[in-house]
Design an enzyme around this catalytic site. Structure first.
Site, PDB file in Angstrom:
ATOM      1  N   CYS A  72      57.352  51.014  71.500  1.00 18.42           N
ATOM      2  CA  CYS A  72      56.960  49.814  71.826  1.00 18.42           C
ATOM      3  C   CYS A  72      57.085  49.288  73.233  1.00 18.42           C
ATOM      4  O   CYS A  72      56.164  49.716  73.971  1.00 18.42           O
ATOM      5  CB  CYS A  72      57.780  48.810  70.746  1.00 18.42           C
ATOM      6  SG  CYS A  72      56.856  47.237  70.295  1.00 18.42           S
ATOM      7  N   HIS A 199      57.406  51.085  65.560  1.00 17.71           N
ATOM      8  CA  HIS A 199      58.898  51.369  65.684  1.00 17.71           C
ATOM      9  C   HIS A 199      59.314  52.578  64.796  1.00 17.71           C
ATOM     10  O   HIS A 199      59.621  52.368  63.623  1.00 17.71           O
ATOM     11  CB  HIS A 199      59.987  50.125  65.350  1.00 17.71           C
ATOM     12  CG  HIS A 199      60.142  49.328  66.653  1.00 17.71           C
ATOM     13  ND1 HIS A 199      60.904  49.273  67.553  1.00 17.71           N
ATOM     14  CD2 HIS A 199      58.962  48.212  66.859  1.00 17.71           C
ATOM     15  CE1 HIS A 199      60.721  48.286  68.394  1.00 17.71           C
ATOM     16  NE2 HIS A 199      59.689  47.752  67.924  1.00 17.71           N
ATOM     17  N   GLU A 201      62.055  54.131  64.395  1.00 19.46           N
ATOM     18  CA  GLU A 201      63.212  54.239  64.240  1.00 19.46           C
ATOM     19  C   GLU A 201      63.509  53.478  62.727  1.00 19.46           C
ATOM     20  O   GLU A 201      64.559  53.620  62.035  1.00 19.46           O
ATOM     21  CB  GLU A 201      64.431  53.706  65.137  1.00 19.46           C
ATOM     22  CG  GLU A 201      64.109  52.233  65.547  1.00 19.46           C
ATOM     23  CD  GLU A 201      63.143  51.865  66.440  1.00 19.46           C
ATOM     24  OE1 GLU A 201      62.014  52.817  66.760  1.00 19.46           O
ATOM     25  OE2 GLU A 201      63.086  50.595  67.005  1.00 19.46           O
TER      26      GLU A 201
HETATM   27  N1  LIG Z   1      59.745  45.556  70.104  1.00 20.92           N
HETATM   28  C1  LIG Z   1      59.306  45.464  71.535  1.00 20.92           C
HETATM   29  O1  LIG Z   1      59.475  46.365  72.324  1.00 20.92           O
HETATM   30  C2  LIG Z   1      58.250  44.421  71.930  1.00 20.92           C
HETATM   31  C3  LIG Z   1      57.782  44.794  73.170  1.00 20.92           C
HETATM   32  C4  LIG Z   1      56.992  43.710  73.857  1.00 20.92           C
HETATM   33  N2  LIG Z   1      58.192  42.841  74.389  1.00 20.92           N
HETATM   34  C5  LIG Z   1      56.226  42.798  72.920  1.00 20.92           C
HETATM   35  O2  LIG Z   1      56.305  41.856  72.447  1.00 20.92           O
HETATM   36  O3  LIG Z   1      55.111  43.259  72.581  1.00 20.92           O
END
Ligand SMILES: NC(=O)CC[C@H](N)C(=O)O
Length: 284
Positions: A72, A199, A201
């Site tokens: 992410c 993600h 995970e």
């Molecule tokens: N879950 C995250 O890593 C979010 C990444 C970034 N802050 C976004 O909102 O896109």
């Protein structure tokens, strides 16, 4: 695998140049940990604390050919890093951290509302389509043509900048069904440099680890070719509830050392079983 996994948490703000003056010992320790690692994982996060340190970790991994997995925000910083270092767009940034950047390579998703933060996050299971089956991530997912993984973000890679990034050598190997939202990046000439907007995970389990985690650990221990030759089963597309959520601090970089002579004697497909995290009580 015959390897024992050692995870070291590196506070990414300690990697930053400002830390060299303000907290020299912490700065030295952070760089020592990073340089001693066989693999680097930059996880997700929100807010700008430690982001420049995460970018430095991505630079280090890219330039030194050290296996890198960005999740992410960890994928977004890899894109920013590539734009700054390879494309020489010095001020490249995400509009999350620099709303006035001249090179916005990560932008707020158009469907979200900036004033109303509630219910504007892109959440849950979404489909990623692989565009090339010769990329490492598609192979890791058992040559799947598409996968369903869970999301949690408000920003995305700027689709207008994708052709330029691609021309400079960054591959966008996974996209959503519209083809305008980037889901997976890879550097083809690197031993293992992968970033995912989703993600992994959230659906990874001790007995059924995400193919991306397996790939990172295999690459960090020189066994990626062997893993890629084996066919990994595609992760179930059934949505499962997240095991934990991100804590929002956005400061950590995780480094990985798969030491030889460990106790993990399971087959490669379950290599994360038997591995441990030192000091933090964190188990993959
Ligand atoms: N879950 C995250 O890593 C979010 C990444 C970034 N802050 C976004 O909102 O896109």
């Amino acid at each position: 695998m015959e390897r024992k996994l050692v995870l070291e948490w590196v506070p990414s703000c300690d990697l930053e140049n400002s830390a060299a003056k303000e907290t020299p010992e912490a700065h030295q320790k952070a760089w020592k940990l990073l340089k001693g690692a066989d693999g680097v994982l930059v996880p997700g996060g929100f807010g700008d604390r430690g982001v420049e340190g995460k970018i430095l970790a991505a630079t280090y991994a890219r330039e030194k050919n050290v296996p890198y997995l960005g999740i992410c925000l960890g994928m977004q910083v890899a894109v920013i890093e590539f734009a700054r270092s390879v494309m020489k767009l010095g001020g490249a940034n995400s509009t999350e951290f620099d709303p006035a950047t001249a090179s916005p390579c990560v932008i707020f998703m158009p469907e979200g509302s900036k004033t109303q933060m509630g219910a504007t996050m892109r959440l849950g299971s979404r489909r990623t389509h692989f565009l090339a089956n010769n990329c490492k991530s598609a192979k890791l997912y058992g040559n799947a043509t598409s996968i369903d993984e869970r999301h949690r973000h408000r920003y995305e890679v700027n689709p207008e900048m994708v052709p330029l990034l691609e021309k400079a050598g960054l591959s966008f190997v996974g996209k959503d069904e519209s083809g305008r939202r980037m889901e997976i990046i890879e550097l083809p000439n690197h031993v293992f440099f992968i970033g995912a907007q989703f993600h992994p995970e959230f659906k990874s389990r001790p007995g059924k680890p995400s193919p991306l985690f397996l790939g990172l650990i295999a690459a960090a221990s020189g066994q990626l070719d062997l893993l890629l030759k084996r066919s990994c089963s595609v992760i179930s597309s059934k949505p499962t509830p997240p095991r934990y959520s991100t804590n929002g601090t956005g400061t950590a970089v995780l480094t990985i050392k798969p030491y030889p002579n460990g106790h993990a004697k399971k087959a490669l497909t379950s290599l994360v079983n038997g591995c441990y995290a030192n000091g933090n009580g964190i188990h993959i």
